[in-house]
Motif scaffolding. Structure first.
Motif, PDB file in Angstrom:
ATOM      1  N   LEU A 171       6.990  -9.558  18.493  1.00 32.65           N
ATOM      2  CA  LEU A 171       6.736  -8.119  18.238  1.00 32.65           C
ATOM      3  C   LEU A 171       8.103  -7.618  17.535  1.00 32.65           C
ATOM      4  CD1 LEU A 171       4.037  -6.951  20.396  1.00 32.65           C
ATOM      5  CD2 LEU A 171       3.646  -8.560  18.511  1.00 32.65           C
ATOM      6  N   THR A 173       8.992  -4.929  18.274  1.00 34.90           N
ATOM      7  CA  THR A 173       9.552  -4.181  19.336  1.00 34.90           C
ATOM      8  C   THR A 173      10.506  -5.194  20.182  1.00 34.90           C
ATOM      9  OG1 THR A 173       7.544  -4.848  20.756  1.00 34.90           O
ATOM     10  CG2 THR A 173       7.693  -2.499  19.714  1.00 34.90           C
ATOM     11  N   ALA A 199      -2.105  -9.072  10.059  1.00 30.36           N
ATOM     12  CA  ALA A 199      -1.161  -8.373   9.900  1.00 30.36           C
ATOM     13  C   ALA A 199      -0.101  -8.743   9.068  1.00 30.36           C
ATOM     14  CB  ALA A 199      -0.685  -8.151  11.316  1.00 30.36           C
ATOM     15  N   THR A 202       3.772  -8.063   9.489  1.00 26.14           N
ATOM     16  CA  THR A 202       4.449  -6.703   9.280  1.00 26.14           C
ATOM     17  C   THR A 202       4.610  -6.004  10.715  1.00 26.14           C
ATOM     18  OG1 THR A 202       1.989  -5.551   9.103  1.00 26.14           O
ATOM     19  CG2 THR A 202       3.312  -6.332   7.000  1.00 26.14           C
ATOM     20  N   LEU A 203       4.056  -6.592  11.834  1.00 27.48           N
ATOM     21  CA  LEU A 203       4.296  -6.013  13.022  1.00 27.48           C
ATOM     22  C   LEU A 203       5.123  -7.087  13.984  1.00 27.48           C
ATOM     23  CD1 LEU A 203       0.387  -5.208  13.788  1.00 27.48           C
ATOM     24  CD2 LEU A 203       2.359  -3.564  12.677  1.00 27.48           C
ATOM     25  N   ALA A 431      -3.811   6.411   8.001  1.00 27.24           N
ATOM     26  CA  ALA A 431      -2.732   7.028   9.116  1.00 27.24           C
ATOM     27  C   ALA A 431      -2.844   5.887  10.059  1.00 27.24           C
ATOM     28  CB  ALA A 431      -3.490   8.255   9.453  1.00 27.24           C
ATOM     29  N   ALA A 432      -3.927   5.344  10.348  1.00 29.47           N
ATOM     30  CA  ALA A 432      -3.758   4.427  11.671  1.00 29.47           C
ATOM     31  C   ALA A 432      -2.826   3.189  11.470  1.00 29.47           C
ATOM     32  CB  ALA A 432      -5.355   4.221  12.010  1.00 29.47           C
ATOM     33  N   PHE A 433      -2.847   2.810  10.244  1.00 25.67           N
ATOM     34  CA  PHE A 433      -2.246   1.631   9.876  1.00 25.67           C
ATOM     35  C   PHE A 433      -0.756   2.268   9.960  1.00 25.67           C
ATOM     36  CE2 PHE A 433      -4.765  -0.847   6.648  1.00 25.67           C
ATOM     37  CZ  PHE A 433      -6.008  -0.895   7.335  1.00 25.67           C
ATOM     38  N   THR A 435       0.582   4.296  11.846  1.00 28.16           N
ATOM     39  CA  THR A 435       0.793   4.457  13.235  1.00 28.16           C
ATOM     40  C   THR A 435       1.234   3.276  14.096  1.00 28.16           C
ATOM     41  OG1 THR A 435      -0.604   6.413  13.564  1.00 28.16           O
ATOM     42  CG2 THR A 435      -0.240   5.032  15.666  1.00 28.16           C
ATOM     43  N   LEU A 436       0.240   2.038  13.527  1.00 24.50           N
ATOM     44  CA  LEU A 436       0.533   0.879  13.914  1.00 24.50           C
ATOM     45  C   LEU A 436       1.772   0.192  13.689  1.00 24.50           C
ATOM     46  CD1 LEU A 436      -2.935  -0.668  13.636  1.00 24.50           C
ATOM     47  CD2 LEU A 436      -1.713  -0.723  15.730  1.00 24.50           C
ATOM     48  N   LYS A 437       2.210   0.422  12.390  1.00 23.39           N
ATOM     49  CA  LYS A 437       3.552  -0.155  11.560  1.00 23.39           C
ATOM     50  C   LYS A 437       4.657   0.699  12.679  1.00 23.39           C
ATOM     51  CE  LYS A 437       6.320  -2.280   8.800  1.00 23.39           C
ATOM     52  NZ  LYS A 437       6.588  -3.567   8.876  1.00 23.39           N
ATOM     53  N   ALA A 439       4.575   1.986  15.410  1.00 27.63           N
ATOM     54  CA  ALA A 439       4.723   1.660  16.820  1.00 27.63           C
ATOM     55  C   ALA A 439       5.066  -0.024  16.984  1.00 27.63           C
ATOM     56  CB  ALA A 439       3.407   1.615  17.450  1.00 27.63           C
ATOM     57  N   PHE A 440       4.983  -0.843  16.279  1.00 27.72           N
ATOM     58  CA  PHE A 440       5.150  -2.214  16.720  1.00 27.72           C
ATOM     59  C   PHE A 440       6.542  -2.881  15.855  1.00 27.72           C
ATOM     60  CE2 PHE A 440       0.950  -2.584  18.466  1.00 27.72           C
ATOM     61  CZ  PHE A 440       1.263  -2.887  19.451  1.00 27.72           C
ATOM     62  N   LEU A 451       1.946  -4.902   2.731  1.00 34.63           N
ATOM     63  CA  LEU A 451       0.811  -4.162   3.192  1.00 34.63           C
ATOM     64  C   LEU A 451       0.950  -2.703   2.850  1.00 34.63           C
ATOM     65  CD1 LEU A 451      -1.873  -4.386   4.698  1.00 34.63           C
ATOM     66  CD2 LEU A 451      -0.656  -4.228   6.645  1.00 34.63           C
ATOM     67  N   MET A 452       1.996  -2.055   3.297  1.00 40.92           N
ATOM     68  CA  MET A 452       1.998  -0.590   2.842  1.00 40.92           C
ATOM     69  C   MET A 452       3.458  -0.412   2.258  1.00 40.92           C
ATOM     70  SD  MET A 452       0.415   1.174   6.075  1.00 40.92           S
ATOM     71  CE  MET A 452       1.277  -0.078   7.401  1.00 40.92           C
TER      72      MET A 452
END
Lengths: 455, 455
Positions: A171, A173, A199, A202-203, A431-433, A435-437, A439-440, A451-452
């Motif tokens: 990941l 992270t 994904a 992207t994560l 917004a949830a996308f 948040t995931l991006k 975070a990871f 993706l974004m």
């Protein structure tokens, strides 16, 4: 942005000098996608051989602020696996771990193994792999998992996510998720495999996957069904959807595509006359698949001709009319490839009107329609357009959004459709996308333009 | 921790005075779980009627630092839906939205709709819902989605996640994800539905779901198969797994459980003699399911007796021997309920040794074994133990971990198994879990004691 001086030396320390490519001649095949539409550039391609090396490469690049684009067989169609913004390329094709469990019916493989290799190993062990697609001998497990590839038998076995019993991923992270135990039932916490599948890198980067195998299908039958119009074919596809249990594919194409295929490939036409629309319907399994297919076809309206094949060579001939579309269209120049999905009740309307919609916004464009109509998925290929001319793409995706469809049934967003994602996603999902991006991939180095838009 | 003074008034503003319960008499049914093992306490139960109200309640509680436990039909088995630490209860049973699309074969329903109601509506429209479980008339869509419920037909149709075409959820960030369009193919971005399914309310609260329906099964057959030993039954279950395409259930139980069921329920024994182990094998579909079942059974070793039923009443009688296990065991006092999964090649070893493992650590305990053996899933019920005495639980879950299994095949982690999660999850996976929790529930108010220890 030039590579930081010491990074190359550090990468060589991790993977060895022969696996860090910087020679322009060596880089070319990694910077242009298979279709030829997406042409990027890079200073370096890194080729680790296992997940530890992937982790070390990612750590170095995070430290140096250098973004990575993961690449498998480079068969993606949305510019998600080529360095469109000068990123370093992380080639995962050397991750070749291979372990088949014939008792449990599952296979654990490295990201670089091709789908064709998985299919052949499964067949030798008395099983089959549920995902099949035209690029089977180039497309890799890592790429098809990262993009949640669909293909020809989604109707029967589901997409790649449905095959996924576990995965290994490094990941953004720095954490490594390693869950390839292959348990069919494991309801302990967040479903990471489904999240990292699709994904698009992207994560983090998928380095291995555990895939379920399915029972082989000794009985197979294919019917090519000609219809008096596209509406009739679309309605038939919706009706056949109810019969999905006994059918393995319901594929769509039209007269112009069939004529091009026959001309380019030198094939004889399937019927004495040309017809407006066709469905290729396949049944496969262990029971009376011929009888079940015949029963399903009897319920359809608007059928004007049918060719049925049970023997392998003739089945392959009928499939060829559908499968050769991609290759035939490519002879006209790199097409814009859109793959969309429609609700079943709007599919006919879309197929009937999309050509005129394209012509209105780009009179020079030609529209080619084919795809997996059994689940409302359509490939819209546009030829005669400059790579950057996106007016027709926009018109098609706007029509799809108006009809309540999806701007990608299976290819994903990549870099090609980033601008359209908000067209069919509500702000809460976006917004949830984000948040995931965050975070990871807190450092923004995992395929940041895919993706974004980059944060 | 007492509720902040003004919060009650604010909650009443959102949902109305009659939907904010604070009277101890009214609270009791919300604080004790169905099995009677998990008894919590709360000051307030809030009952919103739609997702906007859920969002407003969550906003207020985030602001006040008050944690919420979501609750549907309160049929969970791992203490994940009762306020074990004094949390406020968010009851979602009033979310009753209901919309069936008979053409597309899918249903969009509010979190409070029961599984039984979904099944009945599907049947009336010529379809079926693929998930079935004993608690069907209490368990809700919200609860079964949040816990990724499995049940009796996972072998054929998959778990709840496999039915999920989309969902609506209010996240701990305050964002609302609303994607219930029901498109079968939509490969645009992160798979949020699969992530929030099975998250046990720790990232936010599921308020609605779009579920696929499946073709009904006009032909059904059930066989109760007696084996000379548990090893033979386990091996048979593994073999039958290959035949999953034509089978819809392979359920396991043993002689002691069957005898208890017959005694408590006043049922006649299925066979003249008692046998060590049994599989209940069901086929259902549209083809020759009787023939396929007979073929599958012929390949099995160690079979000592078989009873077959095709007519509805007799099929229900055979199913009753399996389904009544839960109720019969409950008459002995609230059991410790563990549900575990094993790799197919270790299932027999587990079934043979787990009883002795329990006796060693808790001589007073009695072990009851039954479950969905077709996919390696076993329910281990322990009676004769105090609610807090976890020595035997620990011994069972340790054995499972040693054999490469999962500590929860389907019930989830809840509060009951938080202490064991790290036993079978690698540090990288736990780190990814913590990343998700921090990202989607930054204030730590969404079921904070479930799945992982609070941060």
């Amino acid at each position: 942005v030039p590579l930081p001086g010491q990074l190359l030396a550090q990468l060589i320390d991790v993977v060895g000098a022969t696996q860090v490519l910087t020679d322009p001649g060596q880089l070319a095949s990694f910077t242009t996608d298979w279709s030829g539409r997406f042409v990027g550039h890079t200073d370096v391609v890194v080729r680790p051989s296992n997940s530890d090396e992937v982790g070390a490469v990612l750590d170095l690049c995070r430290g140096a602020g250098v973004a990575l684009v993961p690449q498998g067989g480079n068969t993606g169609l949305v510019g998600g696996g080529v360095p469109m913004h000068g990123e370093a390329v992380l080639s995962l094709s050397r991750l070749g771990h291979f372990e088949l469990d014939a008792t449990a019916g599952q296979i654990t493989v490295g990201a670089g193994v091709t789908i064709g290799a998985v299919q052949r190993a499964a067949a030798e062990a008395g099983w089959a792999y549920g995902v099949d697609l035209g690029s089977r001998d180039s497309a890799t497990v890592g790429g098809t998992v990262s993009t949640n590839a669909g293909g020809l038998r989604v109707l029967r076995y589901g997409d790649t996510r449905a095959q996924l019993l576990g995965l290994e991923a490094v990941l953004g992270t720095g954490d490594v998720v390693r869950n390839v135990s292959g348990l069919r039932r494991d309801n302990t916490g967040y479903q990471l495999a489904s999240l990292f599948c699709g994904a698009e890198g992207t994560l983090g980067f998928v380095t291995a996957a555990c895939l379920r195998l399915v029972a082989p299908s000794p009985e197979q039958v294919v019917a090519l069904v000609a219809f008096e119009g596209v509406i009739e074919a679309a309605n038939a596809a919706s009706l056949l959807r109810r019969e999905a249990a006994s059918l393995s594919a319901v594929e769509f194409f039209v007269s112009t595509g069939l004529e091009l295929v026959c001309q380019v490939m030198g094939l004889a036409a399937p019927f004495a006359q040309s017809h407006p629309a066709y469905l290729l319907v396949e049944g496969q399994g262990q029971g009376d698949v011929v009888g079940e297919l015949a029963g399903a076809l009897q319920a359809l309206a608007g059928v004007v001709d049918v060719a049925v094949a049970t023997e392998t060579p003739r089945r392959a001939e009928l499939w060829r009319y559908r499968e050769a579309h991609t290759e035939a269209i490519n002879t006209l120049g790199a097409p814009h490839k859109l793959d969309v999905a429609l609700p079943p009740e709007r599919l006919g309307e879309f197929l009937r009107t999309v050509g005129a919609t394209v012509t209105e916004s780009a009179p020079e464009a030609k529209t080619w329609l084919f795809g997996h109509a059994g689940d409302g998925s359509v490939h819209v290929n546009l030829t005669g357009l400059a790579p950057d001319d996106e007016a027709a793409d926009d018109a098609v995706l706007t029509l799809v959004a108006e009809l309540g469809g999806s701007i990608s049934a299976e290819h994903g967003i990549g870099t090609a459709k980033v601008g359209w994602l908000a067209r069919t996603k509500a702000p809460g999902s976006l917004a949830a996308f984000a948040t995931l991006k965050r975070a990871f991939d807190p450092d923004g180095v995992c395929n940041p333009h895919v993706l974004m838009p980059p944060a």
